[in-house]
Write a protein that holds these residues in place. Structure first.
Motif, PDB file in Angstrom:
ATOM      1  N   LEU A   1      31.453 -30.743  43.528  1.00 19.56           N
ATOM      2  CA  LEU A   1      32.405 -31.800  42.790  1.00 19.56           C
ATOM      3  C   LEU A   1      33.123 -30.707  41.636  1.00 19.56           C
ATOM      4  CD1 LEU A   1      29.665 -34.294  42.437  1.00 19.56           C
ATOM      5  CD2 LEU A   1      31.892 -34.595  43.876  1.00 19.56           C
TER       6      LEU A   1
ATOM      7  N   ARG B   1      16.964 -35.151  36.831  1.00 21.56           N
ATOM      8  CA  ARG B   1      16.614 -34.051  37.559  1.00 21.56           C
ATOM      9  C   ARG B   1      14.997 -34.007  37.293  1.00 21.56           C
ATOM     10  NH1 ARG B   1      19.474 -29.668  40.723  1.00 21.56           N
ATOM     11  NH2 ARG B   1      17.712 -28.224  40.913  1.00 21.56           N
TER      12      ARG B   1
ATOM     13  N   TRP C   1      21.672 -36.072  32.939  1.00 22.23           N
ATOM     14  CA  TRP C   1      21.494 -35.201  34.306  1.00 22.23           C
ATOM     15  C   TRP C   1      20.066 -34.590  34.079  1.00 22.23           C
ATOM     16  CZ3 TRP C   1      20.384 -29.763  33.982  1.00 22.23           C
ATOM     17  CH2 TRP C   1      20.106 -29.184  35.289  1.00 22.23           C
TER      18      TRP C   1
ATOM     19  N   ARG D   1      34.688 -29.442  38.287  1.00 23.11           N
ATOM     20  CA  ARG D   1      34.169 -29.346  36.870  1.00 23.11           C
ATOM     21  C   ARG D   1      35.268 -29.187  35.998  1.00 23.11           C
ATOM     22  NH1 ARG D   1      29.833 -28.887  40.281  1.00 23.11           N
ATOM     23  NH2 ARG D   1      28.278 -28.423  39.502  1.00 23.11           N
TER      24      ARG D   1
ATOM     25  N   LYS E   1      30.615 -31.024  34.779  1.00 24.35           N
ATOM     26  CA  LYS E   1      31.314 -31.700  35.673  1.00 24.35           C
ATOM     27  C   LYS E   1      32.238 -32.651  35.288  1.00 24.35           C
ATOM     28  CE  LYS E   1      27.991 -31.510  39.424  1.00 24.35           C
ATOM     29  NZ  LYS E   1      27.324 -32.349  40.458  1.00 24.35           N
TER      30      LYS E   1
ATOM     31  N   CYS F   1      21.771 -27.056  44.290  1.00 22.09           N
ATOM     32  CA  CYS F   1      21.218 -28.346  45.274  1.00 22.09           C
ATOM     33  C   CYS F   1      19.678 -28.283  45.191  1.00 22.09           C
ATOM     34  CB  CYS F   1      21.800 -27.982  46.673  1.00 22.09           C
ATOM     35  SG  CYS F   1      20.896 -29.239  47.973  1.00 22.09           S
TER      36      CYS F   1
HETATM   37  C1  HEM Z   1      22.821 -27.874  54.521  1.00 19.56           C
HETATM   38  C2  HEM Z   1      22.419 -28.789  53.722  1.00 19.56           C
HETATM   39  C3  HEM Z   1      23.142 -28.954  52.269  1.00 19.56           C
HETATM   40  C4  HEM Z   1      24.297 -28.197  51.453  1.00 19.56           C
HETATM   41  C5  HEM Z   1      24.910 -27.165  52.257  1.00 19.56           C
HETATM   42  C6  HEM Z   1      24.266 -28.867  50.117  1.00 19.56           C
HETATM   43  C7  HEM Z   1      25.024 -28.374  49.095  1.00 19.56           C
HETATM   44  C8  HEM Z   1      25.018 -28.830  48.021  1.00 19.56           C
HETATM   45  C9  HEM Z   1      25.804 -28.387  46.991  1.00 19.56           C
HETATM   46  C10 HEM Z   1      26.841 -27.306  47.321  1.00 19.56           C
HETATM   47  C11 HEM Z   1      25.537 -28.769  45.701  1.00 19.56           C
HETATM   48  C12 HEM Z   1      26.165 -28.658  44.197  1.00 19.56           C
HETATM   49  C13 HEM Z   1      26.943 -29.834  44.067  1.00 19.56           C
HETATM   50  C14 HEM Z   1      27.768 -29.910  42.905  1.00 19.56           C
HETATM   51  O1  HEM Z   1      27.210 -29.684  41.872  1.00 19.56           O
HETATM   52  O2  HEM Z   1      29.042 -30.110  42.858  1.00 19.56           O
HETATM   53  C15 HEM Z   1      24.383 -29.883  46.141  1.00 19.56           C
HETATM   54  C16 HEM Z   1      23.974 -30.547  45.261  1.00 19.56           C
HETATM   55  C17 HEM Z   1      22.758 -31.494  45.461  1.00 19.56           C
HETATM   56  N1  HEM Z   1      22.217 -31.893  46.663  1.00 19.56           N
HETATM   57 FE1  HEM Z   1      22.601 -30.648  48.199  1.00 19.56          FE
HETATM   58  N2  HEM Z   1      23.036 -29.837  50.097  1.00 19.56           N
HETATM   59  C18 HEM Z   1      22.528 -29.895  51.454  1.00 19.56           C
HETATM   60  C19 HEM Z   1      21.306 -30.685  51.274  1.00 19.56           C
HETATM   61  C20 HEM Z   1      20.785 -31.740  50.666  1.00 19.56           C
HETATM   62  C21 HEM Z   1      19.773 -32.526  50.787  1.00 19.56           C
HETATM   63  C22 HEM Z   1      18.771 -32.470  52.197  1.00 19.56           C
HETATM   64  C23 HEM Z   1      19.507 -33.158  49.706  1.00 19.56           C
HETATM   65  C24 HEM Z   1      18.477 -34.288  49.681  1.00 19.56           C
HETATM   66  C25 HEM Z   1      17.665 -34.773  50.500  1.00 19.56           C
HETATM   67  C26 HEM Z   1      20.589 -32.728  48.848  1.00 19.56           C
HETATM   68  C27 HEM Z   1      20.524 -33.334  47.588  1.00 19.56           C
HETATM   69  C28 HEM Z   1      21.287 -32.763  46.565  1.00 19.56           C
HETATM   70  C29 HEM Z   1      21.372 -33.462  45.151  1.00 19.56           C
HETATM   71  C30 HEM Z   1      20.282 -34.300  44.521  1.00 19.56           C
HETATM   72  C31 HEM Z   1      22.463 -32.536  44.340  1.00 19.56           C
HETATM   73  C32 HEM Z   1      22.490 -32.522  43.055  1.00 19.56           C
HETATM   74  C33 HEM Z   1      21.793 -31.763  42.075  1.00 19.56           C
HETATM   75  C34 HEM Z   1      22.117 -31.575  40.810  1.00 19.56           C
HETATM   76  O3  HEM Z   1      23.423 -31.702  40.236  1.00 19.56           O
HETATM   77  O4  HEM Z   1      21.114 -31.620  40.047  1.00 19.56           O
HETATM   78  N3  HEM Z   1      21.127 -31.789  49.161  1.00 19.56           N
HETATM   79  N4  HEM Z   1      24.115 -29.727  47.376  1.00 19.56           N
END
Ligand code: HEM
Length: 453
Positions: free
Chosen positions: A344, A92, A88, A346, A58, A423
């Motif tokens: 986000l 995680r 991270w 990279r 990232k 995610c």
């Molecule tokens: C339709 C719903 C959702 C979509 C389309 C979505 C999409 C994404 C995407 C594309 C990423 C990657 C971002 C990156 O690394 O740059 C991400 C990461 C993440 N999302 Fe979601 N998300 C959704 C719902 C949620 C919900 C409901 C939560 C928590 C309650 C959540 C928590 C997270 C977290 C904590 C990460 C970081 C994971 C990591 O880096 O290990 N997301 N999400």
């Protein structure tokens, strides 16, 4: 012209970037805040990007945001923004168990009943679905996240809803988002901005209070357990994410994440999980309203599985597992409307090659989810909303088949990204959507047009 005219992303994308992919190019360059940024838009290139997290770490996004309201709100150390691999992993590992327990279906359903109350009280007058879904997902994230009742669905003017809304709007105010130095160096010129910062302080104080209280309760329970071997009686599915995180903290033998780190991760759940799910739900309802045939098919399935009794039902796991067609609608919504248009950024950690293209060290790069999902070289008629792509044996299955796997076919649909940093809230969000949409299907959806003269 499209940008100047403030047209929707789909129109801008079709005019500017999709044509760049028509010759089969896997990526293109676009000017972004970090400078010229590589946008990846084919499954094969996306696969290499997703799987090689060491080569594509990232970008230190927060470094460009230090001192802004976004930075103030999310804090420094959390799972989403962590750039360092070990940092991270620490987050995680602690957050993971909370997302791998069964999901709070009962909570999703009960809050859904409040949504029905709002719709019923509207008495067939138009309902602002985007706003209502944002209220629903705020109540979900408050209660499922840390056991806090915003009471947003029924009382949208309650204190904490207003505080949160003001913060949320201020963080993504394009003026400050694209000119962060105004926030970091000239905030004193904007009195209202200073007030927003005070609201962030109030919100954080509330969160820290909740964290501290839960820690105390857990400590007492933990001590009692040691004394009388008492077993936990609360079903894991109905515990909030904060409790589950703190419990796994205890099972690791003490406080691995500080209160500030836990608070930062909770704030990330708001940033990442609230509007994303709300917008997907609103888009799905919009898509159903636009196409009465798809809507009727989804409704018939919901009635077949949940029944059509006059009282409100609470879907079980067994029920939502059978919602085959609705699931296709949700997946197609996530493809067609892609609520997160890209992750986000990279940056390449070394000189490298991505599907044969040389990328020097330090190149900003991301997967352009929207264009991957609308790439005519990847999807048949990508501008048609067609849930049957996701039927068993349909287009998506064929993409993901063994024959296509080396070309990254399984990554053609990546609304939640893929690989290690996919995610963590994906299943949580999908279950939330399945419960909401299947129960909401008892209503008929129509589009309502405002005519301005
Ligand atoms: C339709 C719903 C959702 C979509 C389309 C979505 C999409 C994404 C995407 C594309 C990423 C990657 C971002 C990156 O690394 O740059 C991400 C990461 C993440 N999302 Fe979601 N998300 C959704 C719902 C949620 C919900 C409901 C939560 C928590 C309650 C959540 C928590 C997270 C977290 C904590 C990460 C970081 C994971 C990591 O880096 O290990 N997301 N999400």
């Amino acid at each position: 012209m499209s940008i100047i005219r403030n047209q929707p992303l789909g129109v801008i994308s079709k005019a500017l970037s999709v044509p760049l992919l028509l010759d089969g190019s896997p990526m293109y360059l676009k000017p972004e805040r970090l400078g010229w940024t590589v946008h990846v838009a084919t499954p094969e290139a996306a696969k290499q990007f997703f799987l090689k997290t060491d080569i594509y770490p990232k970008f230190d996004t927060l470094a460009t945001q230090r001192g802004t309201l976004l930075h103030e709100f999310v804090g420094e150390k959390n799972i989403l923004f962590a750039r360092d691999k070990n940092e991270w992993k620490k987050h995680r590992k602690l957050v993971n168990p909370a997302f791998h327990k069964s999901k709070p279906l009962k909570l999703f359903g009960t809050l859904g009943h409040k949504v029905f109350k709002v719709v019923d009280e509207a008495n067939e007058k138009p309902v602002d679905v985007t706003l209502l879904m944002a209220r629903y997902t705020l109540d979900v994230i408050g209660q499922a996240g840390f056991g806090f009742d915003f009471d947003a669905i029924l009382h949208e003017d309650s204190k904490w809803v207003n505080v949160y809304d003001e913060i949320n709007v201020a963080i993504f105010d394009p003026f400050f988002f694209f000119l962060p130095f105004l926030d970091t160096h000239f905030r004193w010129l904007f009195r209202d901005r200073k007030r927003k910062s005070e609201l962030v302080g109030q919100f954080h104080a509330m969160l820290l209070g909740v964290i501290e209280k839960k820690r105390q309760v857990l400590q007492e329970k933990y001590n009692a357990k040691i004394q009388d071997n008492h077993h936990d009686v609360v079903d894991d599915a109905e515990k909030d994410l904060l409790t589950l995180m703190l419990e796994s903290d205890y099972s690791e033998g003490g406080s691995i994440l500080t209160n500030d780190e836990i608070k930062s991760n909770l704030n990330v759940f708001f940033i990442a999980g609230h509007d994303t799910t709300a917008n997907t739900l609103a888009f799905a309802i919009h898509a159903l309203a636009r196409d009465p045939v798809i809507q009727q098919k989804a409704r018939e399935e919901a009635i077949r599985i949940l029944g059509d009794e006059p009282y409100d039902v609470l879907p079980t796991y067994e029920d939502i597992r059978q919602l085959d067609y609705l699931n296709q609608v949700i997946k197609e919504t996530l493809r067609f409307y892609s609520p997160v248009v890209s992750g986000l950024p990279r940056e390449t950690a070394e000189d490298t090659h991505l599907v044969g293209v040389h990328l020097p060290k330090g190149t900003p790069i991301l997967v352009d989810i929207y264009n991957l999902h609308h790439n005519p070289q990847v999807w048949n008629h990508p501008e048609t909303f067609d849930p049957s792509r996701f039927a068993a044996g349909g287009e998506a299955d064929q993409q993901a088949s063994a024959a296509n796997s080396k070309n990254g076919g399984a990554m053609a649909w990546s609304p939640f990204y893929n690989g290690q940093r996919m995610c963590i809230g994906m299943q949580f969000s999908l279950e939330e959507q399945r419960v909401m949409l299947s129960t909401l299907c008892k209503y008929r959806f129509f589009l309502f047009f405002f005519l301005f003269f």
